[in-house]
Write an enzyme that holds these catalytic residues in place. Structure first.
Site, PDB file in Angstrom:
ATOM      1  N   ARG A 160     -10.636   9.286   4.118  1.00 21.42           N
ATOM      2  CA  ARG A 160      -9.245   9.323   3.629  1.00 21.42           C
ATOM      3  C   ARG A 160      -8.799  10.751   3.361  1.00 21.42           C
ATOM      4  O   ARG A 160      -7.930  10.996   2.517  1.00 21.42           O
ATOM      5  CB  ARG A 160      -9.087   8.534   2.328  1.00 21.42           C
ATOM      6  CG  ARG A 160     -10.136   7.514   2.092  1.00 21.42           C
ATOM      7  CD  ARG A 160     -10.295   7.233   0.632  1.00 21.42           C
ATOM      8  NE  ARG A 160      -9.410   6.155   0.227  1.00 21.42           N
ATOM      9  CZ  ARG A 160      -9.497   5.580  -0.967  1.00 21.42           C
ATOM     10  NH1 ARG A 160     -10.403   5.955  -1.829  1.00 21.42           N
ATOM     11  NH2 ARG A 160      -8.664   4.628  -1.288  1.00 21.42           N
ATOM     12  N   LYS A 212      -8.017   0.994   3.887  1.00 25.89           N
ATOM     13  CA  LYS A 212      -7.609   2.203   4.613  1.00 25.89           C
ATOM     14  C   LYS A 212      -6.284   1.977   5.347  1.00 25.89           C
ATOM     15  O   LYS A 212      -5.373   2.821   5.308  1.00 25.89           O
ATOM     16  CB  LYS A 212      -8.723   2.570   5.598  1.00 25.89           C
ATOM     17  CG  LYS A 212      -8.343   3.567   6.646  1.00 25.89           C
ATOM     18  CD  LYS A 212      -8.191   4.942   6.048  1.00 25.89           C
ATOM     19  CE  LYS A 212      -7.491   5.841   7.042  1.00 25.89           C
ATOM     20  NZ  LYS A 212      -7.755   7.223   6.811  1.00 25.89           N
ATOM     21  N   GLY A 263       4.335  11.848  12.655  1.00 28.30           N
ATOM     22  CA  GLY A 263       3.344  12.222  13.659  1.00 28.30           C
ATOM     23  C   GLY A 263       1.932  12.124  13.143  1.00 28.30           C
ATOM     24  O   GLY A 263       1.682  11.555  12.075  1.00 28.30           O
ATOM     25  N   CYS A 266      -2.914   9.194  12.473  1.00 32.36           N
ATOM     26  CA  CYS A 266      -3.311   8.155  11.513  1.00 32.36           C
ATOM     27  C   CYS A 266      -2.131   7.290  11.108  1.00 32.36           C
ATOM     28  O   CYS A 266      -2.107   6.087  11.359  1.00 32.36           O
ATOM     29  CB  CYS A 266      -3.900   8.815  10.276  1.00 32.36           C
ATOM     30  SG  CYS A 266      -5.144  10.026  10.722  1.00 32.36           S
TER      31      CYS A 266
HETATM   32  N1  SAJ Z   1       5.857  12.872   6.592  1.00 38.29           N
HETATM   33  C1  SAJ Z   1       7.231  12.739   6.391  1.00 38.29           C
HETATM   34  N2  SAJ Z   1       7.687  12.645   5.102  1.00 38.29           N
HETATM   35  C2  SAJ Z   1       6.856  12.697   4.022  1.00 38.29           C
HETATM   36  C3  SAJ Z   1       5.458  12.818   4.246  1.00 38.29           C
HETATM   37  C4  SAJ Z   1       4.986  12.911   5.541  1.00 38.29           C
HETATM   38  O1  SAJ Z   1       8.029  12.696   7.344  1.00 38.29           O
HETATM   39  O2  SAJ Z   1       7.349  12.629   2.903  1.00 38.29           O
HETATM   40  C5  SAJ Z   1       5.329  12.969   7.978  1.00 38.29           C
HETATM   41  C6  SAJ Z   1       4.626  14.292   8.282  1.00 38.29           C
HETATM   42  O3  SAJ Z   1       5.550  15.291   8.612  1.00 38.29           O
HETATM   43  C7  SAJ Z   1       3.746  13.900   9.442  1.00 38.29           C
HETATM   44  C8  SAJ Z   1       3.372  12.454   9.109  1.00 38.29           C
HETATM   45  O4  SAJ Z   1       4.313  12.006   8.144  1.00 38.29           O
HETATM   46  O5  SAJ Z   1       4.473  13.917  10.670  1.00 38.29           O
HETATM   47  C9  SAJ Z   1       1.959  12.278   8.565  1.00 38.29           C
HETATM   48  O6  SAJ Z   1       1.644  13.308   7.658  1.00 38.29           O
HETATM   49  P1  SAJ Z   1       0.897  13.053   6.261  1.00 38.29           P
HETATM   50  O7  SAJ Z   1       0.743  14.356   5.583  1.00 38.29           O
HETATM   51  O8  SAJ Z   1       1.598  11.991   5.511  1.00 38.29           O
HETATM   52  O9  SAJ Z   1      -0.496  12.413   6.654  1.00 38.29           O
HETATM   53  P2  SAJ Z   1      -1.703  12.760   7.676  1.00 38.29           P
HETATM   54  O10 SAJ Z   1      -1.504  11.969   8.912  1.00 38.29           O
HETATM   55  O11 SAJ Z   1      -1.932  14.214   7.812  1.00 38.29           O
HETATM   56  O12 SAJ Z   1      -2.943  12.150   6.807  1.00 38.29           O
HETATM   57  C10 SAJ Z   1      -2.910  10.790   6.370  1.00 38.29           C
HETATM   58  C11 SAJ Z   1      -3.277  10.740   4.867  1.00 38.29           C
HETATM   59  N3  SAJ Z   1      -2.992   9.411   4.343  1.00 38.29           N
HETATM   60  C12 SAJ Z   1      -2.250   9.219   3.214  1.00 38.29           C
HETATM   61  O13 SAJ Z   1      -1.758  10.131   2.597  1.00 38.29           O
HETATM   62  C13 SAJ Z   1      -2.089   7.811   2.747  1.00 38.29           C
HETATM   63  C14 SAJ Z   1      -4.747  11.092   4.693  1.00 38.29           C
HETATM   64  O14 SAJ Z   1      -5.145  10.931   3.337  1.00 38.29           O
HETATM   65  C15 SAJ Z   1      -5.614  10.191   5.600  1.00 38.29           C
HETATM   66  O15 SAJ Z   1      -6.991  10.487   5.458  1.00 38.29           O
HETATM   67  C16 SAJ Z   1      -5.196  10.450   7.032  1.00 38.29           C
HETATM   68  O16 SAJ Z   1      -3.823  10.043   7.168  1.00 38.29           O
HETATM   69  C17 SAJ Z   1      -6.103   9.638   7.944  1.00 38.29           C
HETATM   70  O17 SAJ Z   1      -7.027  10.226   8.522  1.00 38.29           O
HETATM   71  O18 SAJ Z   1      -5.937   8.404   8.016  1.00 38.29           O
END
Ligand code: SAJ
Length: 416
Positions: A160, A212, A263, A266
């Site tokens: 995670r 997860k 994007g 995950c």
């Molecule tokens: N995003 C938004 N608005 C927000 C937050 C994020 O548009 O308020 C977008 C980001 O720009 C990006 C996407 O969502 O394009 C994903 O980014 P993220 O920072 O939310 O997450 P990831 O994909 O880098 O990592 C997630 C995390 N999961 C959660 O926070 C619940 C991480 O803890 C996990 O381990 C990871 O997925 C995974 O490997 O599953």
């Protein structure tokens, strides 16, 4: 039970840091990957992925002789499978990497070994992995048939960690440990306690799998809510960022931020694993995916409208004289990862459909990827000086506070 030798199968964004952290605790770690180049790179003490400080930890682990990579599975006391679980065709999970990884380690398994599935997986994948292992090794007994008396212990323990903060989160985050039996869970807790300072919370394998998927779906649904609000607010001429700031002052409201889409590997993938198992029931989760997936198209429409507005205000110009600058290509701020990035998809489409010049500002890369080769990589100041339409796609720290004053602005992140 002691774990002297640990094998990590799949040396990507999760497997390599995990292997390196075990090695940093003086465990003998055998990393296995089908990619010979990755294996060679790691054995030189170098890394093939981008993650802060990982190079230092891997270099130390290899030089001190605790970490070694190979393409062939070797005997160990515990195996962690951290291979990709993409989806195929109609968003169906593709377990083929888990299948080949489990078949590869099955031949070297011995009595009392522990096998942990770390890859994000649809509910039932751990039981499926156990079945693949048993198929190859009828001479060993497994928890699905022999319960607590089995020769092999099996658990699901989803990763995670947040890209960009992997080394810290690996150690500090709580872990959900879903053993196929109580003994399986206890063995997995013992293994993770080698480096995990967070709590190791025990459940069963199916709940751990669903946990997860739930975490990432929760975030996806919340971002979809923000993205939908931004589209509604655009129609109603309300500043969505101000609106969210105000609503979040309520003690029980915490809306995430809109953007050009979701994007990464995950959050845009995992909710589909719930939808594909329970399509009738997972209505909100599916809709959130659709809302987030359609956001880049909405942004592209905004770009078309901006070009039309610009031409109307500047009748002496033609479309091929309009310059568009895209600020940011990465899938989220302050990383260089362009894979599965909505910003990249938007820049590619802008380039394909726009007749004039397209400039790109991405401070985290030194050359443009093939998909946007026809554009020009420039620095912030040149883009803000030369472009007629300024399209902000990623809220990189270096873009903040540096407002581009020239031309029409489309700010998908609300930082200008
Ligand atoms: N995003 C938004 N608005 C927000 C937050 C994020 O548009 O308020 C977008 C980001 O720009 C990006 C996407 O969502 O394009 C994903 O980014 P993220 O920072 O939310 O997450 P990831 O994909 O880098 O990592 C997630 C995390 N999961 C959660 O926070 C619940 C991480 O803890 C996990 O381990 C990871 O997925 C995974 O490997 O599953």
């Amino acid at each position: 039970m002691t774990f002297e030798t640990i094998s990590v199968v799949g040396l990507g964004y999760i497997g390599l840091p995990t292997a390196a952290v075990f090695a940093s605790r003086k465990k003998k770690v055998i990393g296995v990957d089908i990619n010979q180049r990755a294996v060679d790179t790691i054995n030189r003490g170098e890394i093939h992925i981008v993650e802060p400080d990982l190079d230092i930890v891997v270099h130390a682990a290899v030089t001190d002789g605790y970490l070694r990579a190979t393409t062939q599975a070797e005997p160990a006391d515990a195996f962690l499978i951290a291979v990709p679980t993409p989806f195929k065709g109609d968003h169906e999970p593709d377990l083929s990497y888990i299948e080949s990884a489990s078949k590869a380690i099955a031949s070297v398994l011995k009595k009392d070994d522990l096998v942990i599935l770390e890859s994000t997986s649809p509910v039932g994948a751990t039981e499926q992995m156990a079945a693949w292992l048993a198929e190859v090794r009828p001479d060993l007994s497994f928890p699905q048939t022999h319960g607590e008396d089995s020769d092999i212990r099996i658990a699901h323990c989803p990763e995670r960690v947040l890209p960009g903060h992997v080394l810290r989160e690996l150690v500090q985050n709580d872990r959900v440990i879903g053993g196929m039996t109580a003994k399986c869970s206890a063995a997995a807790v013992k293994l993770y306690k080698t480096f995990v300072e967070g709590e190791c919370v025990i459940t069963n394998a199916r709940t751990a799998e669903m946990c997860k998927l739930t975490e990432n779906s929760f975030r996806d649904v919340n971002i979809a809510f923000a993205n939908e609000l931004s589209i509604i607010c655009d129609k109603l001429e309300i500043n969505v960022w101000e609106l969210i700031r105000l609503a979040n002052r309520h003690p029980r409201v915490n809306i995430l931020q809109p953007g050009p889409g979701v994007g990464g590997h995950c959050i845009a993938v995992d909710p589909w694993f719930i939808v594909s198992k329970t399509p009738e029931q997972a209505r909100l989760i599916r809709t959130a995916r659709e809302v987030n997936d359609s956001k880049p198209l909405w942004v592209l429409d905004k770009v078309k409208l901006a070009v039309a507005d610009f031409l109307q205000a500047n009748p002496e110009k033609t479309a091929n004289e309009v310059t568009i600058a895209c600020f940011g290509l990465a899938f989220k701020p302050d990383i260089d990862d362009l894979r599965e990035s909505p910003a990249m998809m938007i820049a590619k489409q802008v380039l394909a459909s726009h007749l004039g010049t397209v400039l790109i500002v991405e401070p985290n890369i030194s050359e443009l990827p093939d998909d946007v080769m026809g554009a020009t990589l420039v620095d912030f100041d040149s883009a803000s000086r030369d472009a007629d339409i300024q399209l902000l796609l990623v809220d990189h720290s270096s873009f903040k506070g540096k407002v581009s004053r020239q031309g029409l602005i489309i700010d998908t992140r609300g930082i200008w």
